[in-house]
Design a protein around this motif. Sequence first.
Motif, mmCIF file in Angstrom:
data_model
loop_
_atom_site.group_PDB
_atom_site.id
_atom_site.type_symbol
_atom_site.label_atom_id
_atom_site.label_comp_id
_atom_site.label_asym_id
_atom_site.label_seq_id
_atom_site.Cartn_x
_atom_site.Cartn_y
_atom_site.Cartn_z
ATOM 1 N N PHE A 271 -5.515 2.942 -4.008
ATOM 2 C CA PHE A 271 -6.102 1.632 -4.258
ATOM 3 C C PHE A 271 -7.557 1.629 -3.826
ATOM 4 N N ILE B 45 -9.921 -0.980 -2.128
ATOM 5 C CA ILE B 45 -9.629 -2.204 -1.406
ATOM 6 C C ILE B 45 -10.776 -2.503 -0.439
ATOM 7 N N GLY C 248 -0.139 1.463 9.225
ATOM 8 C CA GLY C 248 1.066 1.106 8.506
ATOM 9 C C GLY C 248 0.800 0.093 7.417
ATOM 10 N N ARG C 249 -0.164 -0.760 7.660
ATOM 11 C CA ARG C 249 -0.423 -1.843 6.725
ATOM 12 C C ARG C 249 -1.173 -1.362 5.483
ATOM 13 N N HIS C 250 -2.229 -0.598 5.699
ATOM 14 C CA HIS C 250 -3.071 -0.226 4.574
ATOM 15 C C HIS C 250 -2.884 1.207 4.094
ATOM 16 N N PHE D 109 -3.270 5.376 4.240
ATOM 17 C CA PHE D 109 -4.300 6.340 4.637
ATOM 18 C C PHE D 109 -5.643 5.917 4.061
ATOM 19 N N VAL E 248 -7.841 3.878 -0.502
ATOM 20 C CA VAL E 248 -6.709 4.114 0.393
ATOM 21 C C VAL E 248 -5.533 4.679 -0.407
ATOM 22 N N ARG F 225 -1.535 4.458 -0.331
ATOM 23 C CA ARG F 225 -0.442 3.737 0.305
ATOM 24 C C ARG F 225 0.818 3.958 -0.514
ATOM 25 N N PRO F 226 1.816 4.621 0.056
ATOM 26 C CA PRO F 226 3.074 4.780 -0.665
ATOM 27 C C PRO F 226 3.938 3.522 -0.517
ATOM 28 N N PHE G 219 -2.567 -5.796 -1.684
ATOM 29 C CA PHE G 219 -2.561 -4.704 -2.654
ATOM 30 C C PHE G 219 -2.418 -5.225 -4.076
ATOM 31 N N LYS H 246 -7.634 -3.315 -6.524
ATOM 32 C CA LYS H 246 -7.626 -2.578 -7.767
ATOM 33 C C LYS H 246 -6.896 -1.266 -7.535
ATOM 34 N N CYS H 247 -5.924 -0.982 -8.368
ATOM 35 C CA CYS H 247 -5.275 0.306 -8.172
ATOM 36 C C CYS H 247 -6.020 1.363 -8.974
ATOM 37 N N LEU H 248 -6.004 2.572 -8.457
ATOM 38 C CA LEU H 248 -6.779 3.646 -9.067
ATOM 39 C C LEU H 248 -5.848 4.709 -9.602
#
Lengths: 177, 130
Positions: free
Chosen positions: A3, A5, A40-42, A44, A76, A78-79, B18, B22-24
Amino acid sequence: MFFHIVLERNMQLHPRHFGRDLRDKLVAKLMKDVEGTCSGRHGFIVAITGIESVGKGLIRDGTGFVTFPVKYQCVVFRPFKGEILEAVVTMVNKMGFFAEAGPVQIFVSNHLIPDDMEFQTGDMPNYTTSDGSVKIQKDSEVRLKIIGTRVDATEIFCIGTIKDDFLGVISDPGATS
Amino acid sequence: MSAEEEENAAELKIPDEFLKAKCLMNSEVALILEHKYEQLQQMGDDPMNQVSQVFEKSLQYVKRFSRYKNPDAVRQVREYPSLCVLGNLCPETVEEAIAMVPSIKTRGRAHDDEAIEKMLNDLSLIKKFE
């Protein structure tokens, strides 16, 4: 998934950095501090791509340090639970296999590998179907679904499955070349 | 959303920040990271010493799994009103796409099978001609 962000962080800066290049110093420190960290929130924080705004600094009582609220854009990773992604197998053993998708480690237990795949020991431990047509070993590329995440202070760890439609070793030759 | 347990990407249940972000696609991340890597190289030092392990691993990963290598193709895909996940995984059939991204059918997106098929065709065309 990756993402783009906007995040905010309060940066403390030592008074010796005050001067013409205060902003550069601030940005350099920000990069050093946050790139490569994980929350944990965002997830890596992979790379900072830009600075949105630097707020007014506030001098701390007693120390002389100044706190700046900095808003920055970053990439970031994020899974999420339920997400489907591709990963590279890093280790195979009789309990299952580990795979890596970027910075995150994913474990796929042998219960979550299709029942027709059997574990084979040897130099290159692997999971193979009875007819030998599909093989999962180190460096294979697999498509998997994340079914659980465990988050601690500095790492995110995932549990995945390949026991579902359209999951498993990637056969698309274009993808592996 | 507070409880970690509730998140489920298949139903688009992910934290608000999220959803707004914007997702990449992997291909885009590859462009961004490579650009940044080059910048570091120009600054003189060996970039390998400067970048974090997370950066390095991500770069390797997105290079390996980016479907569109050509920056123009990436831009074309981005302009197309599709989902990043489809750009990452490049499913070939409609059923595959729906299995990958169940939310494609729900949440007011109202893509019917035909629309999805057209989207997949267009994506594969871009890939073919890049």
